[in-house]
Each structure stands twice: as C-alpha cells, then as structure tokens.
Design a protein around this motif. Sequence first.
Motif, PDB file in Angstrom:
ATOM      1  N   VAL A 116       0.848  -0.951  -0.002  1.00  0.00           N
ATOM      2  CA  VAL A 116      -0.025  -0.088  -0.025  1.00  0.00           C
ATOM      3  C   VAL A 116       0.822   1.373   0.018  1.00  0.00           C
ATOM      4  CG1 VAL A 116      -1.759   1.297   1.275  1.00  0.00           C
ATOM      5  CG2 VAL A 116      -1.911  -1.099   1.102  1.00  0.00           C
ATOM      6  N   ASN A 117       1.847   1.288   0.939  1.00  0.00           N
ATOM      7  CA  ASN A 117       2.659   2.571   1.070  1.00  0.00           C
ATOM      8  C   ASN A 117       3.648   2.694  -0.025  1.00  0.00           C
ATOM      9  OD1 ASN A 117       1.172   2.628   3.387  1.00  0.00           O
ATOM     10  ND2 ASN A 117       2.827   2.417   4.681  1.00  0.00           N
ATOM     11  N   ALA A 146       4.499  10.791   1.918  1.00  0.00           N
ATOM     12  CA  ALA A 146       5.561  10.012   2.630  1.00  0.00           C
ATOM     13  C   ALA A 146       5.056  10.321   4.352  1.00  0.00           C
ATOM     14  CB  ALA A 146       6.855  10.446   2.203  1.00  0.00           C
ATOM     15  N   SER A 147       6.362  10.585   4.997  1.00  0.00           N
ATOM     16  CA  SER A 147       6.184  10.524   6.529  1.00  0.00           C
ATOM     17  C   SER A 147       7.614  10.953   7.117  1.00  0.00           C
ATOM     18  CB  SER A 147       5.764   9.250   7.024  1.00  0.00           C
ATOM     19  OG  SER A 147       6.047   9.281   8.573  1.00  0.00           O
ATOM     20  N   ALA A 161       8.085   2.896   8.603  1.00  0.00           N
ATOM     21  CA  ALA A 161       9.297   3.778   8.389  1.00  0.00           C
ATOM     22  C   ALA A 161       9.917   3.335   6.928  1.00  0.00           C
ATOM     23  CB  ALA A 161      10.213   3.857   9.653  1.00  0.00           C
ATOM     24  N   ALA A 162      10.189   2.086   7.036  1.00  0.00           N
ATOM     25  CA  ALA A 162      11.011   1.563   5.581  1.00  0.00           C
ATOM     26  C   ALA A 162       9.971   1.893   4.509  1.00  0.00           C
ATOM     27  CB  ALA A 162      11.473   0.264   5.701  1.00  0.00           C
ATOM     28  N   SER A 163       8.799   1.532   4.633  1.00  0.00           N
ATOM     29  CA  SER A 163       8.072   1.915   3.505  1.00  0.00           C
ATOM     30  C   SER A 163       8.002   3.304   2.959  1.00  0.00           C
ATOM     31  CB  SER A 163       6.558   1.541   3.589  1.00  0.00           C
ATOM     32  OG  SER A 163       5.809   2.354   4.520  1.00  0.00           O
ATOM     33  N   LYS A 164       7.869   4.299   4.150  1.00  0.00           N
ATOM     34  CA  LYS A 164       7.827   5.579   3.753  1.00  0.00           C
ATOM     35  C   LYS A 164       9.387   6.058   3.336  1.00  0.00           C
ATOM     36  CE  LYS A 164       3.751   6.582   4.403  1.00  0.00           C
ATOM     37  NZ  LYS A 164       2.785   6.810   3.371  1.00  0.00           N
ATOM     38  N   ALA A 165      10.361   5.867   3.724  1.00  0.00           N
ATOM     39  CA  ALA A 165      11.670   5.947   3.345  1.00  0.00           C
ATOM     40  C   ALA A 165      11.846   5.620   2.028  1.00  0.00           C
ATOM     41  CB  ALA A 165      12.749   5.366   4.106  1.00  0.00           C
TER      42      ALA A 165
END
Length: 275
Positions: A116-117, A146-147, A161-165
């Motif tokens: 999803v992310n 993102a985040s 965190a990894a998905s958003k990085a």
Amino acid sequence: MSRSVRGARVLITGATRGMGRLFAERAADEGAAVIVLWGRDPAALDETAAALARPGLQVRTDVVDLTEPTQLDDAAARLLEDGLVPDVLINNAGVITGNKFFWELAADDTTRTLRVNTLAPMRLVGHLLPAMIDDGGRAKRVLNVASAAGIVPNPRMSVYAASKAALLTWSDTLRLELAQAGHEQVAVTTFSPSYVDTGMFSGTRPVRLTPVLTPERAVAQAWRAMLAGRAHIVTPPTVHVARAARGVLPSRAWDALASVFGVHRSMETFTGRDR
C-alpha cells in the motif's frame, strides 16, 4: 499549473476519510472539473461522493484495494480508456499495522504495508505518468504522501518507516528524472509530516517540541506545496532539526537525544488505524 485546480481532473487514493477526504473537499471547493476517488469501502465512497456534489463537478468512485495489484492495474486502465488522464494525482493511501517490534510482525502485515505505502504509488504512477506527460494543456502535479518516519527512524514502526523512506527516495528521484528528461510540466512533490491527528496514529505519545498536526493544517501545507511544484515539504520544523542532528551526531548520542525528547517511546501506546 496556476495556483489552482480549477477545471482540473484530480485522482486521490485513500479518499474516504482523514487527509484523503480533506484533499477531495479542497479540490471540490477550488473548482476541479473531475474528482476520482479510490478506496476500499463502497459505502464510504458513495457517502464521500455525495458530500462533494457541486454544480458542474463530476465525481467518480472506484473500489480499489491497493494490496491487490490487479485491482489497481484494472482501475488505472479504465481511467485511461475513459480519457481521464489526471492533472493531479495524490497518492494519499497509507497503512500501519501495529506497534510491534519487527520480529513480532506477521509476514502478511509486512507485505501489506509495503504494497500500500510503497508499491501501489509506484505502480499507479507507472501506469498514468506516460499519459500525463503526453497530455497537452495544463501542467501536471503528483503529490506523494510520505512521512517523517522515513527520515527519522522510530522503534515499533520499522516496516512503516521503511515503506515511507523508500517512497520518499523514489518520489524525489522521479522528480529529478522528469526534469532531466525535459518533462518539467509534471512536478512531483513529496510530503513528509510527523504525526497527524487523523486517527491513524491514535494513542501515540507526544514528542517534545513536535506538535501533532491537525489534518486540516497538514492538508493545507501539502496542497500549497503541490500547486507550487515544491520538491519536498517536511513538517513540523522540528523534524528538520532532528534530521540534521541525526546526520551530525554519533549514533549513540542521537539515540540518547531522541530518547530524551520521547521519539523512541512515542509508539508504545499506539492504537491507530489506516489513514
């Protein structure tokens, strides 16, 4: 693009609540011609579409589960077949599956988060971007949500965190590739907020000097940056400070500082839901 979406075609993922719903309302209020809403819940999509009704506005809803690549592929193909090349694409949908340590997570939760992310925005842009590049007329915008978690790692949200990085790095690289290829009519903006009070991060502990953002404020900041074609917006400002400190301090010193400010304990009481 002018600093407006008047007359534009806008596609929003995760559009039925939280920031996605606010993005849709903003597009409707500012005179978009077509708003395409993607979400998993047919009833919520219908309710959101009814609330957006304006004279002259076409609202289209598509039930799309972003964990299922074929659903995304088919929905994107239908848009292009119907001539609905987006002028604005907002990759807003996001999930976080809990506050466990990585080794406690179910493999399916890890896969779902990444699909999803990270993978869904990439896949969707891959389908639509060639048509957006070729489409004449107004300039195009892509907003990827993102985040700050992709900038400042935080225990109990390792996969999120990894998905958003990954999303952040891909998004900004895509921006550079478009410019290098001479497609500057398509601007990519990456939005990296800290905790936003949408319910997604309910139960998190406050981080010192880092206020939880209201969804209205977060959407307003992202919207302005997207229309202006800004590359990356990080909010609140303390995230910039944290990123700089993490870059210059030894790891142990940064870990100690983050603990003092409550960063590394902020997810312990998390009870939230998907964006």
